[in-house]
Design an enzyme around this catalytic site. Structure first.
Site, mmCIF file in Angstrom:
data_model
loop_
_atom_site.group_PDB
_atom_site.id
_atom_site.type_symbol
_atom_site.label_atom_id
_atom_site.label_comp_id
_atom_site.label_asym_id
_atom_site.label_seq_id
_atom_site.Cartn_x
_atom_site.Cartn_y
_atom_site.Cartn_z
ATOM 1 N N LYS A 164 -27.746 10.904 47.942
ATOM 2 C CA LYS A 164 -27.678 10.543 46.441
ATOM 3 C C LYS A 164 -28.914 11.210 45.612
ATOM 4 O O LYS A 164 -28.627 11.617 44.550
ATOM 5 C CB LYS A 164 -28.040 8.943 46.395
ATOM 6 C CG LYS A 164 -28.617 8.484 44.976
ATOM 7 C CD LYS A 164 -28.962 7.040 44.882
ATOM 8 C CE LYS A 164 -30.415 6.792 45.250
ATOM 9 N NZ LYS A 164 -31.339 7.041 44.131
ATOM 10 N N ASN A 165 -29.988 11.438 46.402
ATOM 11 C CA ASN A 165 -31.187 12.131 45.813
ATOM 12 C C ASN A 165 -31.186 13.543 45.945
ATOM 13 O O ASN A 165 -32.059 14.295 45.419
ATOM 14 C CB ASN A 165 -32.522 11.566 46.310
ATOM 15 C CG ASN A 165 -32.649 10.141 46.137
ATOM 16 O OD1 ASN A 165 -32.000 9.577 45.242
ATOM 17 N ND2 ASN A 165 -33.581 9.380 46.873
ATOM 18 N N CYS A 169 -34.714 1.839 38.893
ATOM 19 C CA CYS A 169 -34.863 0.318 39.677
ATOM 20 C C CYS A 169 -36.543 -0.051 39.565
ATOM 21 O O CYS A 169 -37.157 0.607 39.176
ATOM 22 C CB CYS A 169 -35.010 0.760 41.120
ATOM 23 S SG CYS A 169 -33.220 0.559 42.081
ATOM 24 N N ARG A 192 -42.845 3.516 36.503
ATOM 25 C CA ARG A 192 -42.188 4.720 36.493
ATOM 26 C C ARG A 192 -42.580 5.901 35.355
ATOM 27 O O ARG A 192 -41.569 6.143 34.690
ATOM 28 C CB ARG A 192 -40.939 4.625 37.045
ATOM 29 C CG ARG A 192 -40.771 3.748 38.047
ATOM 30 C CD ARG A 192 -39.330 3.639 38.526
ATOM 31 N NE ARG A 192 -39.197 5.112 39.480
ATOM 32 C CZ ARG A 192 -37.923 5.180 40.178
ATOM 33 N NH1 ARG A 192 -36.763 4.389 40.065
ATOM 34 N NH2 ARG A 192 -37.676 6.219 40.919
ATOM 35 N N ASP A 202 -45.610 11.008 33.163
ATOM 36 C CA ASP A 202 -46.407 12.136 32.919
ATOM 37 C C ASP A 202 -46.688 13.249 33.567
ATOM 38 O O ASP A 202 -47.090 14.295 33.034
ATOM 39 C CB ASP A 202 -47.865 11.182 32.784
ATOM 40 C CG ASP A 202 -47.992 10.676 34.163
ATOM 41 O OD1 ASP A 202 -47.061 10.235 34.871
ATOM 42 O OD2 ASP A 202 -49.375 10.476 34.558
ATOM 43 N N ASP A 204 -38.276 5.139 50.275
ATOM 44 C CA ASP A 204 -36.813 4.485 50.324
ATOM 45 C C ASP A 204 -36.217 3.575 51.388
ATOM 46 O O ASP A 204 -35.128 3.044 51.350
ATOM 47 C CB ASP A 204 -36.056 5.706 49.825
ATOM 48 C CG ASP A 204 -36.191 6.365 48.523
ATOM 49 O OD1 ASP A 204 -35.821 7.219 48.315
ATOM 50 O OD2 ASP A 204 -37.044 5.631 47.786
ATOM 51 N N ARG A 207 -25.624 1.235 43.180
ATOM 52 C CA ARG A 207 -26.226 2.513 42.740
ATOM 53 C C ARG A 207 -26.270 3.552 43.729
ATOM 54 O O ARG A 207 -26.266 4.565 43.422
ATOM 55 C CB ARG A 207 -27.686 2.138 42.136
ATOM 56 C CG ARG A 207 -27.614 0.872 41.056
ATOM 57 C CD ARG A 207 -29.116 0.915 40.556
ATOM 58 N NE ARG A 207 -29.347 2.119 40.009
ATOM 59 C CZ ARG A 207 -30.466 2.231 39.170
ATOM 60 N NH1 ARG A 207 -31.042 1.231 38.717
ATOM 61 N NH2 ARG A 207 -30.874 3.467 38.720
#
Ligand code: EPZ
Length: 420
Positions: free
Chosen positions: A22-23, A116, A121, A124, A307, A399
């Protein structure tokens, strides 16, 4: 509302086909915005975060559709650089599209992305990196980026942010400068992004290390590019922890699945045997209850991944002894523990750490996922606990995991998706 109804306590045996990461897929979809041609992302999981990214591509003028297991992105019609706030607020990965839009149009505009609920999150580090490379950034309800002067120079990230590394790489890909990103994130998924940007004609080196160098190419003409992302190490790790909690033996059906899955390091107490063949993890075998895992710290790659932190906490409830889990990436990523306590689990959270006293029997319960990996933790507890459990908040689990209930049924778990 959909929930998983689980009749737990069964050992797991069988084969698991691991999806593309997914990532890796999400930043690749963002990067395809640079390409005014066609991109094929092979073996792409049909997870809801991918579906949202597809909507974003269509909103800015592109085409996105599945051709069997391949996701096809046709970037030729992309003509907008303002990202739709309603969609960017849905998923974190939307912010990765900023770099690609800067590459293609010189400009980008986004609202602060959603994602999520695992703690703060901000973006910056993304903004600092892009400013450091020469972009002008106007911050407000929407954040507007002006990279028309071209990106060039060297930046050092204050934290090896995965997304900020990927955003800076994409922003620098189509330009005439040379950008150096220091203290870059080293996650393996970044190597896939490097491969893709090089296939587009950019010159990217150092992906997977702490220094990435991008020599942009002024003209990246539209190309037809195919890429097969790496296997999802987090999905594989999730199934490994399912097996730790339930016992049994699972085989990964993913020939390209390398052994960088750090589990070998943390399963040192040998209750969970890992069989590696030709440098690839093939089988996880758990013949007896593991002992506690000691202290495990979730860190940026190559450390234990944040994760998998929730899944480790849940599996530790079934290990005899103590496990201390510290999360140095997302210090507030323990909201799922409140749900786990409904199962009589003995877990205490202290700031960015939690202590699990494992070994006593959990009770079946009704719990609710509030985020993707927290949901995986609740499934871990439910499938390993005798009796009927219910896990709500399935939309969060969808997701990042495609058909998780089917994959679990294929290895002997009794899980059904029910619409209440
Ligand atoms: C990516 O998120 C992953 N998501 C996350 O996976 C993963 O947990 C994370 O990297 C760390 O590995 C995707 O790739 C789509 P970060 P990202 O920027 O890029 C802080 C999952 O479950 N930070 O590396 O958003 C941030 O708050 C998801 O699959 C800033 O302070 O993560 C966090 O504490 C969850 N400012 C830390 O850095 C910024 O500008 C790491 O974040 C950016 C990040």
């Amino acid at each position: 509302m959909e929930k998983f109804v689980i009749n737990g306590g069964k050992r797991l045996f069988g084969e698991v086909k691991i999806q593309s990461a997914k990532n890796s897929v999400l930043p690749l979809i963002a990067a395809s915005v640079i390409n005014d041609g066609k991109t094929y992302i092979e073996n792409c999981p049909k997870i809801s975060d991918v579906l949202v990214m597809m909507k974003i591509i269509k909103e800015i003028g592109g085409k996105a559709y599945f051709d069997k297991d391949d996701l096809v992105i046709d970037g030729r019609g992309i003509d907008k650089w303002i990202l739709p706030c309603d969609l960017t607020r849905e998923i974190r990965a939307s912010v990765f599209t900023v770099g690609a839009l800067i590459s293609r149009f010189g400009y980008a505009s986004t609202c602060v992305p959603g994602g999520c609920n695992i703690g703060d999150r901000p973006i910056d580090i993304h903004i600092e990196a892009l400013r450091g490379l020469g972009a002008k950034v106007i911050e407000g309800d929407e954040v507007i980026f002006d990279g028309t002067k071209g990106l060039d120079g060297c930046v050092t990230l204050r934290f090896p942010s995965v997304g900020a590394t990927e955003n800076a790489m994409m922003a620098a890909a189509r330009g005439s400068g040379t950008c150096v990103i220091k203290n870059a994130a080293k996650e393996p998924e970044i190597i896939d992004l490097q491969k893709y940007l090089n296939a587009l004609g950019a010159e990217v080196q150092g992906g997977g290390s702490d220094t990435v160098v991008v020599r942009g190419k002024d003209k990246i003409i539209g190309r037809e590019v195919r890429i097969r992302p790496i296997a999802d190490r987090i999905e594989a790790g999730t199934f490994a922890f399912f097996t730790v909690a339930c016992g049994g033996e699972i085989r990964f059906l993913e020939e390209s699945f390398p052994k960088y899955l750090f589990l070998s390091e943390i399963f040192r107490n040998n209750a969970c045997k890992i069989y590696v063949k030709n440098g690839k993890i093939e089988v996880i075998k758990v013949e007896e209850r593991p002992k506690g895992f000691g202290k495990i710290c979730a860190m940026p790659y190559p450390g234990f991944p944040t994760d998998l932190q929730p899944q480790l906490v849940a599996a530790s409830c079934f290990a005899k002894g103590l496990t201390v889990v510290v999360d140095k990436v997302f210090p507030n990523r323990f909201s799922f523990v409140e749900q786990l306590l409904k199962t009589n689990a003995d877990i205490e959270v202290f700031g960015n750490a939690c202590v699990v006293s494992g070994g006593k029997a959990l009770t079946s319960a009704e719990t609710y996922a509030g985020d993707l990996r927290g949901g995986a933790a609740l499934i871990t507890a439910a499938i390993a606990t005798e009796g009927k459990s219910v896990v709500g908040g399935v939309r969060y689990i969808d997701r990042g995991y495609e058909n998780i209930e089917k994959k679990l049924r294929n290895i002997g778990a009794d899980v059904s998706r029910v619409d209440f």
